[in-house]
Every structure is written in structure tokens, then in C-alpha cells.
Design an enzyme around this catalytic site. Structure first.
Site, PDB file in Angstrom:
ATOM      1  CE1 TYR A 103      37.671  53.124  28.072  1.00 48.04           C
ATOM      2  CE2 TYR A 103      35.532  52.189  27.523  1.00 48.04           C
ATOM      3  CZ  TYR A 103      36.300  53.253  27.963  1.00 48.04           C
ATOM      4  OH  TYR A 103      35.694  54.435  28.295  1.00 48.04           O
TER       5      TYR A 103
ATOM      6  CD  GLN B 183      39.788  47.650  38.152  1.00 46.99           C
ATOM      7  OE1 GLN B 183      40.484  48.625  38.402  1.00 46.99           O
ATOM      8  NE2 GLN B 183      38.790  47.295  38.928  1.00 46.99           N
TER       9      GLN B 183
ATOM     10  CG  HIS C 194      45.620  40.711  40.241  1.00 45.28           C
ATOM     11  ND1 HIS C 194      45.919  40.525  41.568  1.00 45.28           N
ATOM     12  CD2 HIS C 194      45.257  39.487  39.776  1.00 45.28           C
ATOM     13  CE1 HIS C 194      45.742  39.252  41.881  1.00 45.28           C
ATOM     14  NE2 HIS C 194      45.349  38.596  40.809  1.00 45.28           N
TER      15      HIS C 194
ATOM     16  CD  GLU D 207      40.418  35.622  43.107  1.00 44.66           C
ATOM     17  OE1 GLU D 207      40.057  36.804  43.099  1.00 44.66           O
ATOM     18  OE2 GLU D 207      41.173  35.142  42.250  1.00 44.66           O
TER      19      GLU D 207
ATOM     20  CD  GLU E 121      16.985  34.920  55.490  1.00 44.46           C
ATOM     21  OE1 GLU E 121      17.583  35.142  56.565  1.00 44.46           O
ATOM     22  OE2 GLU E 121      15.907  34.308  55.434  1.00 44.46           O
TER      23      GLU E 121
ATOM     24  CB  SER F 160      17.481  36.472  66.748  1.00 47.18           C
ATOM     25  OG  SER F 160      18.001  35.254  66.238  1.00 47.18           O
TER      26      SER F 160
END
Ligand code: NAD
Ligand code: MG
Ligand code: MG
Ligand code: MG
Ligand code: MG
Ligand code: MG
Length: 326
Positions: A25, A28, A108, A195, A231, A252
Site C-alpha cells: 500500500y 502505486q 513493472h 531512469e 531552471e 532565446s
């Protein structure tokens, strides 16, 4: 082109007619259990007597059973304990409760792909792997949408496994977003690769190396932290929203030009070579073996790396900066 399935492709009644055991528990487990309950399914929770998750499950209105009790009473058993313990939990609590006609599910592929679980030949086995943490799986469901998932059927003895797996994904809310069929090998190997190379390993090494380079050159650690770590979120949000070209349009022209000329110098052929090596180690089970042995040895490397990680200058600077700039 991968095929996506949606709500209309899934018959929710199939899973509503099964009794489901959710073993574990955590991230997931809680989301699966609550989404299934809200979708009208009958759910049992299986947790060890000493589990810290018991309290949380009880607060959510469950009366947890022991893992083998929940598994014995269920038709459909979803194993949501950490991957490195799945072999042990399966052997101790699940294996003897399986019988013909039942279905074993995972979120998984690790434990099946690397032989930590070897299910009997007469049970159905499948995977529903939501593409995100449990918190998001639950929140999106409650908001009336869902997160996508990968799914595959590993053993279909009854002939019902495919339809039932898709039905389970619908009860989770995942077919609201769309679910993609995969294989155990593809899901496991791409998940580990991504990952290690990008999301966690690649990104943290990139950030730390850049931070250290700036600090060594005499720049203020606070400034290095802000531009090399904080950032990242702004760029990740743009990538998530529209991809790389979209991100390039939003930054930019100077940043975009720097991206083209410098990016390939940082991640060049040498890194590409290492990516192929890493992928090979994942495909051949070398990484899995190391991780399984690491757990059997009491996790010495994980503990040592965690301590080293926590002591890095970027952590202390980061804490100060997050406190100053909420
Ligand atoms: P977690 O660590 O958040 O939760 C694990 C749960 O298992 C806890 O409730 C814990 O108390 C319980 N548990 C631990 N040992 C146990 C035992 N011996 N017997 C019974 N219960 C035990 O784990 P998680 O992140 O929810 O991962 C569960 C599965 O979901 C894994 O296969 C993982 O790869 C997969 N998954 C996770 C995510 C994610 O973002 N967290 C996303 C997709 C798939
Ligand atoms: Mg952790
Ligand atoms: Mg994943
Ligand atoms: Mg993973
Ligand atoms: Mg631009
Ligand atoms: Mg800038």
C-alpha cells in the site's frame, strides 16, 4: 505505430466481477486500491503485520489482511511491493495461493523479466504499468481523467487475460488517457535505461558536473545552483508540453544556438558508447543481478552512495536557496 486502447475498448464489468488483492500500500498500491474501489471493484489489501503502510490503509477505510490471506481470497492479485522484494514476497505469501484460473498482475516487469518470480504454468500473468507515480494516478482519476499505462499479457491460460487486463487498466482510469501494448522485456529494459541514462542518472550527473565546474572556476555556488539545477524544471515543463522543437522556440535565440553547438560536445560519441554498454548490461541481466545481490548483502553500496549524495555541497546550497526563494 503503437496501438492505443481507450475506455471504449475495455469492458469494465470483467474486473468488477473479480475479487482483487492489492499487495502493498505504497505509492502505486494506494492509488490502485482507491481507484479500483471507486470504479466499483471488490478490493482486499495485503500487508505484513508490522508494515508502516497499515495505518495509512486503515485511514483510507481498509481492513488490511496478511498478504497470503488477501491473495488466497482473490481471483486477481496485483503485486505492488518494491521490485527488489517481490521475489521473496511471491515465494513466501503468493505462490501457494495461486491456482488455475487466477491472474497475477505486476506494475513493472523487473521481477518476471529477471526470473525473481517464476509463476506456475496454469495461471494468467499480466502487467499494467501506469506511466507515473501513484499520487498522480490517484489525482488524475479523481479529476475525471487518467494517466497512460503500458500493458502486456505474459501468460494467457484462460483466454480471458487480455480482456481482463484491459478492464483492470480501465478501472484504474488509464484507458481515459490511453494504454499502449508492450512486452515485459521492452517495458523493463526501456524503464531501467531511461531512469539510468536520462531521468535520474544522466540528469543528476550532468547537473552536478556543471555545478562543480562553475564553483571550481570561482562562481558563487548559489548562482551555479540556480542556473544548473533550479531552471531545469522550466525547460522540462516546455519539453513535456511540446517537445524539443517547441522548447527551442520558447527560449532565446542565444540559448538555442548554444544548444546546437554545445549539446553534442557534452553528450558525444563517448557517451553514446556508454549508453550502448548500459543497455547491454540491462538486457543481459547484469544490472539486475548487481541490484539483487546488493539487496541480499544489506545494501552497502546504496547506503554509502546515499550518505555521499546527502553531503554534497549542492544539497546545502540548495536548501538555503529554496528557503530564500520559495
Ligand atoms: P512503494 O515503496 O511506494 O510501496 C511498497 C509497499 O509495499 C509499501 O506499502 C510497503 O509497506 C509494502 N511492502 C514492503 N515490503 C513488503 C512485504 N514484504 N510484504 C508486503 N508488502 C510489503 O513501492 P511503489 O513505488 O508503489 O512500487 C510498487 C510497484 O509499482 C513496483 O513494481 C514499481 O516498479 C511499480 N511502479 C512504481 C511507480 C512509481 O512511480 N512509484 C510507477 C509505475 C510502477
Ligand atoms: Mg526512495
Ligand atoms: Mg516507468
Ligand atoms: Mg523504474
Ligand atoms: Mg527561440
Ligand atoms: Mg538563461
Amino acid at each position: 505505430m503503437a496501438t492505443l486502447l481507450y475506455d471504449a475498448d475495455a469492458d469494465i464489468e470483467l474486473i468488477r466481477h473479480k475479487r482483487i488483492a492489492i499487495i502493498g500500500y505504497g505509492s502505486q498500491g494506494h492509488a490502485h486500491a482507491l481507484n479500483l474501489r471507486d470504479s466499483g471493484c471488490e478490493v482486499l489489501i495485503g500487508l505484513p503485520e508490522i508494515s508502516r503502510s497499515r495505518l495509512k490503509a486503515e485511514k483510507d477505510g481498509w481492513s488490511p489482511l496478511l498478504p497470503h490471506e488477501a491473495a488466497a481470497r482473490a481471483d486477481c492479485i496485483m503485486l505492488l511491493v518494491p521490485d527488489q522484494y517481490q521475489g521473496q514476497v511471491y515465494t513466501e505469501s503468493i505462490k501457494d495461493t495461486l491456482s488455475a484460473g487466477k491472474i497475477l498482475l505486476v506494475a513493472h516487469g523487473f521481477s518476471l523479466q529477471y526470473g525473481q518470480i517464476v509463476p506456475p504454468a496454469d495461471v494468467d500473468v499480466a502487467m499494467v504499468a501506469p506511466n507515473g507515480p501513484g499520487v498522480q494516478l490517484r489525482q488524475m482519476y479523481q479529476a475525471g481523467s487518467g494517466i497512460p499505462a503500458l500493458w502486456t499479457v505474459y501468460q494467457d491460460i484462460t483466454g480471458q487475460a487480455r480482456a481482463l487486463t484491459i478492464s483492470y487498466a480501465r478501472a484504474l482510469g488509464c484507458t481515459r488517457a490511453g494504454i499502449i501494448q508492450t512486452t515485459l522485456a521492452e517495458e523493463t529494459e526501456t524503464d531501467l535505461f531511461a531512469e539510468q541514462v536520462v531521468l535520474c542518472g544522466g540528469l543528476t550527473s550532468l547537473i552536478r558536473s556543471a555545478f562543480e565546474t562553475l564553483v571550481e572556476a570561482g562562481y558563487q555556488p548559489e548562482v551555479a545552483y540556480t542556473c544548473c539545477l533550479q531552471e531545469v524544471k522550466l525547460i522540462a515543463d516546455l519539453l513535456y508540453k511540446g517537445g524539443i522543437h517547441f522548447m527551442h522556440n520558447s527560449i532565446s535565440d542565444t540559448a538555442e544556438f548554444g544548444d546546437y553547438v554545445t549539446g553534442p560536445r557534452i553528450i558525444g560519441e563517448q557517451s553514446r558508447e556508454q549508453m550502448r554498454n548500459v543497455l547491454h548490461e540491462i538486457q543481459t541481466g547484469t544490472f539486475a543481478r548487481n541490484w539483487i545481490l546488493e539487496n541480499q548483502a544489506g545494501r552497502p553500496t546504496l547506503q554509502a552512495m546515499r550518505r555521499k549524495d546527502a553531503a554534497h555541497q549542492i544539497e546545502t546550497v540548495g536548501k538555503q536557496m529554496r528557503d530564500l526563494l520559495p
